[in-house]
Structure formats: C-alpha cells, structure tokens
Write a protein that holds these residues in place. Structure first.
Motif, PDB file in Angstrom:
ATOM      1  N   THR A 158       0.925  -1.025   0.126  1.00 40.48           N
ATOM      2  CA  THR A 158      -0.002  -0.024  -0.051  1.00 40.48           C
ATOM      3  C   THR A 158       0.921   1.401  -0.047  1.00 40.48           C
ATOM      4  N   ASP A 159       0.242   2.485  -0.147  1.00 39.22           N
ATOM      5  CA  ASP A 159       1.156   3.748  -0.272  1.00 39.22           C
ATOM      6  C   ASP A 159       1.563   4.096   1.172  1.00 39.22           C
ATOM      7  N   PRO A 160       2.627   4.193   1.369  1.00 38.35           N
ATOM      8  CA  PRO A 160       3.231   4.532   2.827  1.00 38.35           C
ATOM      9  C   PRO A 160       2.531   5.763   3.362  1.00 38.35           C
ATOM     10  N   TYR A 161       1.736   6.585   2.683  1.00 36.45           N
ATOM     11  CA  TYR A 161       1.285   7.816   3.188  1.00 36.45           C
ATOM     12  C   TYR A 161      -0.007   7.877   2.915  1.00 36.45           C
ATOM     13  N   PRO A 162      -0.843   7.924   4.209  1.00 36.15           N
ATOM     14  CA  PRO A 162      -2.357   8.024   4.340  1.00 36.15           C
ATOM     15  C   PRO A 162      -3.094   8.885   3.194  1.00 36.15           C
ATOM     16  N   ASP A 163      -2.453  10.210   3.009  1.00 40.38           N
ATOM     17  CA  ASP A 163      -2.980  10.859   2.140  1.00 40.38           C
ATOM     18  C   ASP A 163      -1.824  11.039   0.909  1.00 40.38           C
ATOM     19  N   PRO A 164      -1.816  10.218  -0.029  1.00 40.96           N
ATOM     20  CA  PRO A 164      -0.670  10.004  -1.009  1.00 40.96           C
ATOM     21  C   PRO A 164      -0.663  11.476  -1.769  1.00 40.96           C
ATOM     22  N   ASP A 165       0.474  11.966  -1.949  1.00 43.94           N
ATOM     23  CA  ASP A 165       0.788  13.145  -2.932  1.00 43.94           C
ATOM     24  C   ASP A 165       0.832  12.672  -4.397  1.00 43.94           C
ATOM     25  N   PRO A 166      -0.133  13.353  -5.139  1.00 41.88           N
ATOM     26  CA  PRO A 166      -0.201  12.993  -6.454  1.00 41.88           C
ATOM     27  C   PRO A 166       0.944  13.064  -7.216  1.00 41.88           C
ATOM     28  N   ASP A 167       1.888  13.893  -6.928  1.00 44.81           N
ATOM     29  CA  ASP A 167       3.120  14.127  -7.558  1.00 44.81           C
ATOM     30  C   ASP A 167       4.138  13.164  -6.881  1.00 44.81           C
ATOM     31  N   PRO A 168       4.775  11.939  -7.899  1.00 45.81           N
ATOM     32  CA  PRO A 168       5.489  11.088  -7.104  1.00 45.81           C
ATOM     33  C   PRO A 168       6.869  11.638  -6.867  1.00 45.81           C
ATOM     34  N   ASP A 169       7.474  12.817  -7.641  1.00 49.32           N
ATOM     35  CA  ASP A 169       8.629  13.344  -7.419  1.00 49.32           C
ATOM     36  C   ASP A 169       8.455  13.922  -6.050  1.00 49.32           C
ATOM     37  N   ALA A 170       7.524  14.646  -5.522  1.00 49.11           N
ATOM     38  CA  ALA A 170       7.589  15.359  -4.240  1.00 49.11           C
ATOM     39  C   ALA A 170       7.430  14.256  -3.281  1.00 49.11           C
ATOM     40  N   THR A 171       6.663  13.122  -3.266  1.00 47.47           N
ATOM     41  CA  THR A 171       6.920  11.912  -2.391  1.00 47.47           C
ATOM     42  C   THR A 171       8.270  11.505  -1.937  1.00 47.47           C
ATOM     43  N   VAL A 172       8.889  11.346  -3.238  1.00 49.42           N
ATOM     44  CA  VAL A 172      10.229  10.816  -2.902  1.00 49.42           C
ATOM     45  C   VAL A 172      11.242  11.579  -2.468  1.00 49.42           C
ATOM     46  N   ARG A 173      10.816  13.260  -2.859  1.00 50.54           N
ATOM     47  CA  ARG A 173      11.870  13.931  -2.130  1.00 50.54           C
ATOM     48  C   ARG A 173      11.797  14.206  -0.536  1.00 50.54           C
ATOM     49  N   LYS A 174      10.322  14.092  -0.230  1.00 54.12           N
ATOM     50  CA  LYS A 174       9.831  14.015   0.991  1.00 54.12           C
ATOM     51  C   LYS A 174      10.701  12.837   1.850  1.00 54.12           C
ATOM     52  N   ALA A 175      10.374  11.743   1.257  1.00 54.06           N
ATOM     53  CA  ALA A 175      11.114  10.625   1.850  1.00 54.06           C
ATOM     54  C   ALA A 175      12.512  10.586   2.087  1.00 54.06           C
ATOM     55  N   ARG A 176      13.078  11.162   1.040  1.00 54.64           N
ATOM     56  CA  ARG A 176      14.555  11.367   1.196  1.00 54.64           C
ATOM     57  C   ARG A 176      15.102  12.183   2.233  1.00 54.64           C
ATOM     58  N   ARG A 177      14.458  13.360   2.554  1.00 55.73           N
ATOM     59  CA  ARG A 177      14.655  14.277   3.386  1.00 55.73           C
ATOM     60  C   ARG A 177      14.490  13.715   4.748  1.00 55.73           C
ATOM     61  N   ARG A 178      13.498  12.958   5.062  1.00 59.26           N
ATOM     62  CA  ARG A 178      13.177  12.201   6.330  1.00 59.26           C
ATOM     63  C   ARG A 178      14.144  11.358   6.469  1.00 59.26           C
ATOM     64  N   TYR A 179      14.582  10.419   5.501  1.00 54.76           N
ATOM     65  CA  TYR A 179      15.667   9.222   5.566  1.00 54.76           C
ATOM     66  C   TYR A 179      16.961   9.991   5.983  1.00 54.76           C
ATOM     67  N   ILE A 180      17.206  10.881   5.477  1.00 52.19           N
ATOM     68  CA  ILE A 180      18.563  11.671   5.991  1.00 52.19           C
ATOM     69  C   ILE A 180      18.696  12.100   7.401  1.00 52.19           C
ATOM     70  N   THR A 181      17.397  12.736   7.710  1.00 54.41           N
ATOM     71  CA  THR A 181      17.407  13.307   8.936  1.00 54.41           C
ATOM     72  C   THR A 181      17.388  12.024   9.996  1.00 54.41           C
ATOM     73  N   VAL A 182      16.655  11.220   9.745  1.00 55.78           N
ATOM     74  CA  VAL A 182      16.696  10.088  10.743  1.00 55.78           C
ATOM     75  C   VAL A 182      18.160   9.248  10.963  1.00 55.78           C
ATOM     76  N   CYS A 183      18.671   9.357   9.684  1.00 55.28           N
ATOM     77  CA  CYS A 183      20.242   8.783   9.822  1.00 55.28           C
ATOM     78  C   CYS A 183      21.164   9.593  10.628  1.00 55.28           C
ATOM     79  N   ALA A 184      20.843  11.043  10.395  1.00 54.61           N
ATOM     80  CA  ALA A 184      21.936  12.041  11.222  1.00 54.61           C
ATOM     81  C   ALA A 184      21.566  12.008  12.688  1.00 54.61           C
ATOM     82  N   LEU A 185      20.156  11.901  12.846  1.00 52.58           N
ATOM     83  CA  LEU A 185      19.812  11.974  14.199  1.00 52.58           C
ATOM     84  C   LEU A 185      20.242  10.761  15.338  1.00 52.58           C
ATOM     85  N   PHE A 186      20.117   9.542  14.534  1.00 49.39           N
ATOM     86  CA  PHE A 186      20.548   8.367  15.540  1.00 49.39           C
ATOM     87  C   PHE A 186      21.913   8.263  15.485  1.00 49.39           C
TER      88      PHE A 186
END
Length: 490
Positions: A31-59
């Motif tokens: 299923t789509d990982p976001y409850p309210d999926p962004d119609p633009d897949p590019d925006a979804t990928v950019r958002k996921a990338r930012r969050r992944y980078i932040t999680v890596c740094a904070l850990f």
C-alpha cells in the motif's frame, strides 16, 4: 546449466520510471506509505529522502558524541582497561545476538516502532554510561547500546526503499537517496566526534566550570559525562521525529503469538539468502571483507598514532582527528557513489572499483607501517583516506543492487544479515591481526582479502532487476506473505 539472462539495465537518476502510485504500491510494499498520497511522485520521493537523511543523522550523532570521551570516562571512574574491554565486548555480543531477530521483528511489526525502541534504548544507555560508577551499571549501558544498534540496522533504510518503490514502482532509482543517507551518517559521526572531544576540554578552561559541575553533583557528572548526556537528549529528539514523520502502510494486526512465529521464519529466510542467490553471496562476502578492513584500522591505527606522537594522550587526540577525517572521506565516497556507477557502467562495476580503492588504501598503510615522517607518512595518511572513501562509494551501490532483489517483507532482515556478516568478520579479523607480528603483514593480509572481494565483482550477475520473481526466490504464488524473497547487498 542454463546460462543466466542478461542483466537488466539500471535506471539513471534523470530517467526514473514513472509509475502510478497505487499500481507501484501493489507490486512493491502493498500500500502507499502515506495515508494521503501526494499526486506528484517526485514530491513524495523528495519528502521521503529528506526524512531518511534526517533520521540517519539524528541516530548517529549521539554515537559520534561518545566516540572520543567514552574510554576516558570509564577509566576516570576507576575501571581497569580489562574491564573497559569487557564493556565493549558486552556491546558487541548483544548486537550480534539480536541482529537477526530484530531485523525480523521490523519486517513483522513495522519500521517505525522498532526505530523508536532503538532511540529509547540509546537514551537510557547513554544515561547509564554518563552516570554509572560501577561495573554492572556500565555493562548494562553498553549492552543496551548494543541492543539499540541491532534494532536500528535496517528499518530506516527499509522504510525509505519501501516508500520510494511505492511511489515509483519496483524499478525506482534508489542509489541517490541511499548515498545521501550514508553521507548523513558519516557527517553526523564526524561532527559528533569533534563535539564530544571538544566539550570536556572546553569545560576545563577559564574558571573551570567542569570542576564546579563535578562538585555540584557530588561527582555524579564529570566533564567527560557531558557528551553522553547530550547524546541521550538527541536520542529523545530522534524518537519524537521518528514517531512524528515516519508514517508507513497499515500492516495486518499481529498477536504476540504471531510475532513469535513470524520473526523466526523471517530470520531463517534471511540466513538462506546467500545460499540461493549469487548476488547476495557477493554482497555478504564484500561486507565481511569491509568489516575486516575496518577492524584492522580501529585496532592498529591508535597504536601507530601513539608511537608517532610519543604519548598515549596525544596519540588519542591524533586518532580522533584521523577518525573525523575518515568519516569525512566516507561521506564524500557516499556522495560519489552515483557518479561512480555512471562512470563504470553500473552498480556491480562500481563496487569492483570501490573495493579496489579500499584494498589500495590498506596496501599503502602496510608498506608505510614503519613511517615516522616525510613522504611515507603522507602515503599512510592517503591510504587511510582511500579506505574510507572506497567503503563510502561501495555501500550505496551494493545496497541499490540488493534492494532490487528483495521484497518489503524481508528487507530489514536482509540488511541485518549484511550487518551481521560485517561484524562477525570484524571480530575474526581483530583476533587475527592482533596475533600477527607488528609491521606490514597484518595490513597486507587484509588488503589481499579486500582485493579478493573486489574480484568477486568482475563478472556480472543476473537477478539484479527491479523486483524478485517467485522462481528466483523460491516463493510460491499461493504464499504471498512469505517473509523473505531473495536478498540484498551490504
């Protein structure tokens, strides 16, 4: 034997396949990982990338904060070096024992819950390390840190890959995000090392606030305790961030009995990966070779630094600077991983080139093992940087190949198998190189192992396509919930 089919070309970052969100989700993560999926897949990928980078740094930032002061803090508490070695052994053994079960747990109950648990354990572990005054308290702190390390190896990366493949399909470009996540880890470790080493020193300047801190807490908080306490605070920020932003697809509700059944099955499937898939075998062997190289550097370079400066204290300062430089080189290698793949013609060739650079670095460290100044010493420093540069470039390319060979149901377990291979090989290499006579032999031996790992990638492997097939994985069409498909590189 039927010859393998030709490899499927890897998509370039500027030619990522567009896929309908719902269709891609059905072929990847369910299923789509976001409850309210962004119609633009590019925006979804950019958002996921930012969050992944932040999680890596904070850990990894809290772990970096403890690299420089931890051993000194333990000895300041009156612990002998043999006891300190025992504390670190508790960390390593806990990590090794829990590596696969926690990877399976992430695949069964979800990524976010496991990552949040890792952050909470780290917060408690750093508090024990900062305030503990007895051997049992410090042992508990190191064991909890090992448990957190095991819990964290895989879920964040698995979440990122699941999200990107849900938005763009199983052929989505992954290497760029994985590279930036690896760079964030290295940068966080570099910054943490500098801050963790500098804060206790700053507390001893001027009117000596460190001594006042010691007196105000009756010796419970030393200047060397401050970096672990800072790490504990950052770990809590990590937990809050994970719970707030790492949304993932709804999973079927599981009972404790279901978890007890699902986790062992996932672990067994993970252990079978290398036997079923040539690509996974190469990845695991490459991870093992990398673990041997890292263990050799961590064990032998501090002694070389102390011999060069003439005192253990100044040697420790030099090693801290070298460690920071290594993290910076690793971050640079991560950033260069996509370019390396383009220049060499694909991920497999990129791994070959990167591991060759690692082996060359260790070779330079070996031939300059007696260097004390001048050009040989500069060559040794170059070799140190090349090792970390090559490892940084190899990781994202290996992982990109691996993620194309696994399903979401077993992705975190596959990452745990890779991590376990690296750690166990590091233990074996550590015991081996410390038993050998000092000089070039330990370095040359491990360099040869890394060259051998690089040679594994001289022949392309099929099966690195955008998604696993039932024939390749051993899964039956009537068993869609089987926990593991093929495998992934380290």
């Amino acid at each position: 034997m039927t010859p393998p089919p030709p490899p499927i070309p890897e998509p370039e970052p500027d030619a990522e396949p567009k896929a309908d969100t719902k269709t891609a989700a059905s072929t990847g993560t369910g299923t789509d990982p976001y409850p309210d999926p962004d119609p633009d897949p590019d925006a979804t990928v950019r958002k996921a990338r930012r969050r992944y980078i932040t999680v890596c740094a904070l850990f990894w930032l809290p772990i970096g904060l403890t690299i420089a002061p931890l051993v000194l803090l333990f000895t300041e508490r009156g612990m002998a070096l043999t006891a300190v070695a025992g504390f670190f052994a508790a960390h390593s053994l806990t990590t090794a024992l829990l590596e696969l079960p926690t990877g399976g747990l992430s695949d069964v109950i979800g990524r976010r819950a496991v990552l949040a648990a890792a952050g909470l354990l780290n917060a408690v572990a750093f508090t024990f390390q900062a305030l503990g005054t007895t051997a049992w308290a410090l042992t508990v702190g190191m064991a909890l840190m090992g448990a957190a390390r095991a819990l964290s190896s895989g879920p964040a990366e698995a979440w990122y890959v699941d999200t990107v493949q849900a938005a763009r399909g199983p052929g989505a470009e992954l290497r760029t995000g994985l590279a930036r996540g690896g760079a964030a880890v290295s940068a966080a470790l570099a910054v943490g090392t500098l801050v963790g080493g500098g804060v206790p020193w700053l507390l001893g300047l001027g009117p000596d606030p460190g001594e006042r801190l010691r007196e105000a807490t009756s010796g419970a908080v030393l200047p060397l305790s401050v970096p672990p306490l800072m790490g504990s605070a950052v770990a809590l920020v990590f937990v809050a961030y994970v719970l707030a932003v790492l949304r993932e697809p709804g999973r079927p509700s599981v009972t404790p009995a279901g978890v007890l059944r699902g986790v062992p099955a996932t672990v067994v499937a993970g252990l079978r990966l290398g036997g079923r898939n040539a690509l996974v075998r190469r990845v695991l062997l490459s991870a093992a070779a990398a673990g041997g190289g890292l263990a050799t550097v961590e064990l032998l370079v501090p002694g070389r630094a102390a011999a060069l400066t003439g005192a253990p204290e100044s040697g420790a300062v030099l090693f801290a600077g070298l460690a920071c430089t290594g993290f910076v080189c690793s971050a640079l290698g991560n950033q260069l991983a996509p370019l390396t793949a383009r220049l060499t013609g694909g991920g497999e060739r990129a791994v070959l080139a990167s591991l060759s650079v690692c082996a060359t670095g260790l070779l330079l460290l070996g031939v300059t093992s007696a260097a004390t100044d001048g050009a040989p010493l500069a060559l040794a420093a170059t070799g140190y940087g090349l090792l970390y540069l090559g490892l940084g470039a190899a990781g994202p390319n290996e992982n990109d190949l691996l993620h194309r060979s696994v399903t979401s149901a077993g992705r975190a377990t596959a990452l745990s198998v890779q991590s376990l291979a690296l750690q166990l090989a590091g233990v074996v290499a550590g015991l081996t190189v410390t038993a050998l006579p000092a000089g070039p032999l330990p370095w040359l031996l491990v360099s040869a192992v890394l060259f051998a790992a690089a040679l594994l990638w001289t022949r392309r492997v099929s099966g690195a396509g955008p998604g696993p097939s039932p024939e390749a994985t051993g899964d039956r069409a009537t068993e869609p919930t089987r926990p593991m498909a093929q495998g992934r590189p380290g």
